[in-house]
Write a protein that holds these residues in place. Structure first.
Motif, PDB file in Angstrom:
ATOM      1  N   ALA A  26      19.555  28.871 -61.104  1.00 15.56           N
ATOM      2  CA  ALA A  26      19.315  30.010 -62.912  1.00 15.56           C
ATOM      3  C   ALA A  26      18.844  29.551 -63.592  1.00 15.56           C
ATOM      4  O   ALA A  26      18.798  28.486 -64.220  1.00 15.56           O
ATOM      5  CB  ALA A  26      20.336  30.291 -62.254  1.00 15.56           C
ATOM      6  N   VAL A  27      18.942  30.572 -64.485  1.00 16.17           N
ATOM      7  CA  VAL A  27      18.484  30.538 -65.970  1.00 16.17           C
ATOM      8  C   VAL A  27      19.594  30.995 -66.529  1.00 16.17           C
ATOM      9  O   VAL A  27      19.716  32.471 -66.120  1.00 16.17           O
ATOM     10  CB  VAL A  27      17.523  31.296 -66.345  1.00 16.17           C
ATOM     11  N   LEU A  28      20.922  30.991 -67.053  1.00 17.26           N
ATOM     12  CA  LEU A  28      21.780  31.304 -68.285  1.00 17.26           C
ATOM     13  C   LEU A  28      21.074  31.858 -69.255  1.00 17.26           C
ATOM     14  O   LEU A  28      21.111  30.789 -70.337  1.00 17.26           O
ATOM     15  CB  LEU A  28      23.396  30.292 -67.557  1.00 17.26           C
ATOM     16  N   GLU A  29      21.442  32.778 -70.362  1.00 20.27           N
ATOM     17  CA  GLU A  29      20.701  33.225 -71.569  1.00 20.27           C
ATOM     18  C   GLU A  29      19.826  31.797 -71.966  1.00 20.27           C
ATOM     19  O   GLU A  29      20.094  31.389 -73.056  1.00 20.27           O
ATOM     20  CB  GLU A  29      22.055  33.237 -72.555  1.00 20.27           C
ATOM     21  N   GLY A  30      18.499  31.945 -71.269  1.00 18.49           N
ATOM     22  CA  GLY A  30      17.298  30.875 -71.592  1.00 18.49           C
ATOM     23  C   GLY A  30      17.885  29.594 -70.864  1.00 18.49           C
ATOM     24  O   GLY A  30      15.996  28.707 -71.013  1.00 18.49           O
ATOM     25  N   LYS A  53      26.888  30.287 -56.864  1.00 17.63           N
ATOM     26  CA  LYS A  53      27.551  30.998 -57.165  1.00 17.63           C
ATOM     27  C   LYS A  53      28.593  31.037 -57.918  1.00 17.63           C
ATOM     28  O   LYS A  53      28.865  31.520 -58.954  1.00 17.63           O
ATOM     29  CB  LYS A  53      27.661  32.201 -55.901  1.00 17.63           C
ATOM     30  N   SER A  54      29.731  29.943 -57.533  1.00 19.77           N
ATOM     31  CA  SER A  54      30.948  29.533 -58.388  1.00 19.77           C
ATOM     32  C   SER A  54      30.676  28.966 -59.389  1.00 19.77           C
ATOM     33  O   SER A  54      31.424  29.148 -60.457  1.00 19.77           O
ATOM     34  CB  SER A  54      32.044  28.405 -56.804  1.00 19.77           C
ATOM     35  N   PHE A  55      29.794  27.814 -59.444  1.00 15.50           N
ATOM     36  CA  PHE A  55      29.290  27.187 -60.092  1.00 15.50           C
ATOM     37  C   PHE A  55      28.925  28.331 -61.363  1.00 15.50           C
ATOM     38  O   PHE A  55      29.281  28.216 -62.603  1.00 15.50           O
ATOM     39  CB  PHE A  55      27.953  25.941 -60.337  1.00 15.50           C
ATOM     40  N   LEU A  56      28.116  29.124 -60.859  1.00 10.06           N
ATOM     41  CA  LEU A  56      27.036  29.910 -61.986  1.00 10.06           C
ATOM     42  C   LEU A  56      28.855  30.538 -62.303  1.00 10.06           C
ATOM     43  O   LEU A  56      28.529  31.300 -64.037  1.00 10.06           O
ATOM     44  CB  LEU A  56      26.373  30.626 -61.067  1.00 10.06           C
ATOM     45  N   LYS A  57      29.307  31.037 -62.222  1.00 15.58           N
ATOM     46  CA  LYS A  57      31.026  32.167 -62.466  1.00 15.58           C
ATOM     47  C   LYS A  57      31.126  31.095 -63.808  1.00 15.58           C
ATOM     48  O   LYS A  57      31.883  32.039 -64.274  1.00 15.58           O
ATOM     49  CB  LYS A  57      31.546  32.510 -61.242  1.00 15.58           C
ATOM     50  N   GLN A  58      31.555  29.834 -63.115  1.00 18.90           N
ATOM     51  CA  GLN A  58      32.090  29.227 -64.429  1.00 18.90           C
ATOM     52  C   GLN A  58      31.288  29.202 -65.175  1.00 18.90           C
ATOM     53  O   GLN A  58      31.853  29.128 -66.450  1.00 18.90           O
ATOM     54  CB  GLN A  58      32.784  28.071 -63.672  1.00 18.90           C
ATOM     55  N   GLU A  59      30.324  28.761 -65.057  1.00 22.52           N
ATOM     56  CA  GLU A  59      29.254  28.462 -66.449  1.00 22.52           C
ATOM     57  C   GLU A  59      29.615  30.115 -67.110  1.00 22.52           C
ATOM     58  O   GLU A  59      29.616  30.094 -68.428  1.00 22.52           O
ATOM     59  CB  GLU A  59      27.499  28.580 -66.208  1.00 22.52           C
ATOM     60  N   VAL A  60      29.637  31.026 -66.361  1.00 21.50           N
ATOM     61  CA  VAL A  60      29.467  32.125 -67.004  1.00 21.50           C
ATOM     62  C   VAL A  60      30.527  32.103 -68.404  1.00 21.50           C
ATOM     63  O   VAL A  60      30.947  32.779 -69.544  1.00 21.50           O
ATOM     64  CB  VAL A  60      29.135  33.404 -66.515  1.00 21.50           C
ATOM     65  N   VAL A  61      31.823  31.570 -67.305  1.00 19.83           N
ATOM     66  CA  VAL A  61      33.165  31.864 -68.222  1.00 19.83           C
ATOM     67  C   VAL A  61      32.759  30.691 -69.604  1.00 19.83           C
ATOM     68  O   VAL A  61      33.733  31.547 -70.698  1.00 19.83           O
ATOM     69  CB  VAL A  61      33.905  31.713 -67.401  1.00 19.83           C
ATOM     70  N   ILE A  62      32.639  29.560 -69.271  1.00 17.33           N
ATOM     71  CA  ILE A  62      32.317  28.751 -70.052  1.00 17.33           C
ATOM     72  C   ILE A  62      31.835  29.125 -71.153  1.00 17.33           C
ATOM     73  O   ILE A  62      31.980  29.282 -72.737  1.00 17.33           O
ATOM     74  CB  ILE A  62      32.071  27.365 -69.443  1.00 17.33           C
ATOM     75  N   LYS A  63      30.136  30.423 -70.850  1.00 20.71           N
ATOM     76  CA  LYS A  63      29.847  30.170 -72.077  1.00 20.71           C
ATOM     77  C   LYS A  63      30.438  32.051 -72.842  1.00 20.71           C
ATOM     78  O   LYS A  63      30.433  32.118 -74.371  1.00 20.71           O
ATOM     79  CB  LYS A  63      28.075  31.076 -71.793  1.00 20.71           C
ATOM     80  N   GLU A 161      32.676  40.494 -62.407  1.00 17.57           N
ATOM     81  CA  GLU A 161      32.896  40.967 -63.377  1.00 17.57           C
ATOM     82  C   GLU A 161      32.310  40.788 -64.431  1.00 17.57           C
ATOM     83  O   GLU A 161      30.849  41.025 -64.393  1.00 17.57           O
ATOM     84  CB  GLU A 161      34.341  42.336 -64.185  1.00 17.57           C
ATOM     85  N   LEU A 162      32.584  39.257 -65.200  1.00 17.65           N
ATOM     86  CA  LEU A 162      31.265  38.774 -66.069  1.00 17.65           C
ATOM     87  C   LEU A 162      29.960  38.302 -65.736  1.00 17.65           C
ATOM     88  O   LEU A 162      28.958  38.457 -65.952  1.00 17.65           O
ATOM     89  CB  LEU A 162      31.491  37.335 -66.890  1.00 17.65           C
ATOM     90  N   PHE A 163      29.827  38.054 -63.859  1.00 18.67           N
ATOM     91  CA  PHE A 163      29.434  37.110 -63.501  1.00 18.67           C
ATOM     92  C   PHE A 163      28.260  38.312 -62.839  1.00 18.67           C
ATOM     93  O   PHE A 163      26.908  38.647 -63.486  1.00 18.67           O
ATOM     94  CB  PHE A 163      29.850  36.473 -61.815  1.00 18.67           C
ATOM     95  N   ASN A 164      28.427  39.413 -62.772  1.00 22.37           N
ATOM     96  CA  ASN A 164      27.843  40.641 -62.194  1.00 22.37           C
ATOM     97  C   ASN A 164      26.557  41.262 -63.013  1.00 22.37           C
ATOM     98  O   ASN A 164      26.028  41.922 -63.474  1.00 22.37           O
ATOM     99  CB  ASN A 164      28.867  41.720 -61.710  1.00 22.37           C
ATOM    100  N   ALA A 165      28.189  41.777 -63.860  1.00 22.94           N
ATOM    101  CA  ALA A 165      27.458  42.458 -65.526  1.00 22.94           C
ATOM    102  C   ALA A 165      26.753  41.194 -66.472  1.00 22.94           C
ATOM    103  O   ALA A 165      25.288  41.861 -66.907  1.00 22.94           O
ATOM    104  CB  ALA A 165      28.492  41.860 -66.814  1.00 22.94           C
ATOM    105  N   TYR A 166      26.880  39.749 -66.830  1.00 23.53           N
ATOM    106  CA  TYR A 166      25.585  39.061 -67.039  1.00 23.53           C
ATOM    107  C   TYR A 166      23.734  39.126 -65.880  1.00 23.53           C
ATOM    108  O   TYR A 166      23.068  38.820 -66.423  1.00 23.53           O
ATOM    109  CB  TYR A 166      25.349  37.477 -66.786  1.00 23.53           C
ATOM    110  N   LYS A 167      24.060  39.391 -64.673  1.00 18.11           N
ATOM    111  CA  LYS A 167      22.935  38.881 -64.120  1.00 18.11           C
ATOM    112  C   LYS A 167      21.868  40.868 -64.334  1.00 18.11           C
ATOM    113  O   LYS A 167      20.912  40.532 -64.524  1.00 18.11           O
ATOM    114  CB  LYS A 167      23.917  39.587 -62.163  1.00 18.11           C
ATOM    115  N   LEU A 172      21.276  36.288 -66.641  1.00 19.88           N
ATOM    116  CA  LEU A 172      22.215  35.416 -66.130  1.00 19.88           C
ATOM    117  C   LEU A 172      20.595  35.680 -64.233  1.00 19.88           C
ATOM    118  O   LEU A 172      20.524  37.208 -63.992  1.00 19.88           O
ATOM    119  CB  LEU A 172      23.069  34.974 -65.328  1.00 19.88           C
ATOM    120  N   GLU A 173      19.688  34.713 -64.559  1.00 20.42           N
ATOM    121  CA  GLU A 173      18.475  35.021 -63.644  1.00 20.42           C
ATOM    122  C   GLU A 173      19.175  34.286 -62.566  1.00 20.42           C
ATOM    123  O   GLU A 173      18.591  32.433 -62.274  1.00 20.42           O
ATOM    124  CB  GLU A 173      17.277  34.719 -64.019  1.00 20.42           C
ATOM    125  N   MET A 174      19.312  34.030 -61.444  1.00 16.96           N
ATOM    126  CA  MET A 174      19.663  32.953 -60.036  1.00 16.96           C
ATOM    127  C   MET A 174      18.216  33.738 -59.271  1.00 16.96           C
ATOM    128  O   MET A 174      17.462  34.386 -59.001  1.00 16.96           O
ATOM    129  CB  MET A 174      20.339  33.518 -59.220  1.00 16.96           C
TER     130      MET A 174
END
Length: 175
Positions: A26-30, A53-63, A161-167, A172-174
């Motif tokens: 994935a790429v999260l905000e670059g 997916k769970s890991f990336l959701k955590q990453e989004v929350v941390i961001k 919601e955060l995960f989906n909004a980032y996508k 967030l690009e998976m």
């Protein structure tokens, strides 16, 4: 022969994708996130898509937590560790976990000793957990025994919601 062909098809169909450590998942905000990033926290052997997916959701929350100015210090991590394992050093904490197979397998995949893996895993796990706790306590106040179930549901829904909004926003690009 027909049985062997069917068995091979079933085996390939059931094993799921395998990931190379260096593979970008994935790429999260670059910022690229690799399979190795996930392997420092979790195994990708069973249900890798769910784990990622769970890991990336955590990453989004941390961001989001960092964007809010939330920080986690090494001292806070150490305090949290000592809260759970009063007075225990790394070796004793490692020995306290019953099943060492996970640490051995992950260490082997990452080319480190099980103790080195555990030390890094512990730091990552506690740091991520503290970001998660601080973020959701800020968003929804700290849970009480009375509202724990509804609080957990809010946390789960908000994380989704955060995960989906980032996508949706392309943050967030998976892969």
């Amino acid at each position: 022969m027909k049985f062997l062909l069917i068995f091979i098809i079933l085996l390939v169909g059931c094993t799921g994708p395998e990931y190379e450590k260096e593979e970008t998942i994935a790429v999260l905000e670059g910022e690229e996130i690799t399979a190795e990033d996930v392997l420092w926290q979790s195994s990708l052997e069973k249900k890798p898509e769910d784990i990622i997916k769970s890991f990336l959701k955590q990453e989004v929350v941390i961001k989001e937590a960092k964007n809010m100015g939330i920080t986690v210090s090494e001292k806070e991590v150490e305090e949290k560790v000592q809260e759970e394992f009063p007075g225990a050093d790394l070796t004793r904490r490692f020995e306290a976990y019953g099943n060492k197979d996970f640490y051995r397998e992950q260490a082997s995949l990452l080319g480190v000793s099980p103790e080195e893996y555990y030390e890094t895993w512990e730091e990552i796990n506690y740091t991520r957990g503290l970001y998660w706790d601080k973020y959701f306590n800020e968003k929804f106040a700290e849970p009480t025994e009375k509202n724990l179930e509804s609080w957990a549901q809010k946390v789960d829904e908000h994380g989704d919601e955060l995960f989906n909004a980032y996508k949706k926003e392309g943050k967030l690009e998976m892969k």
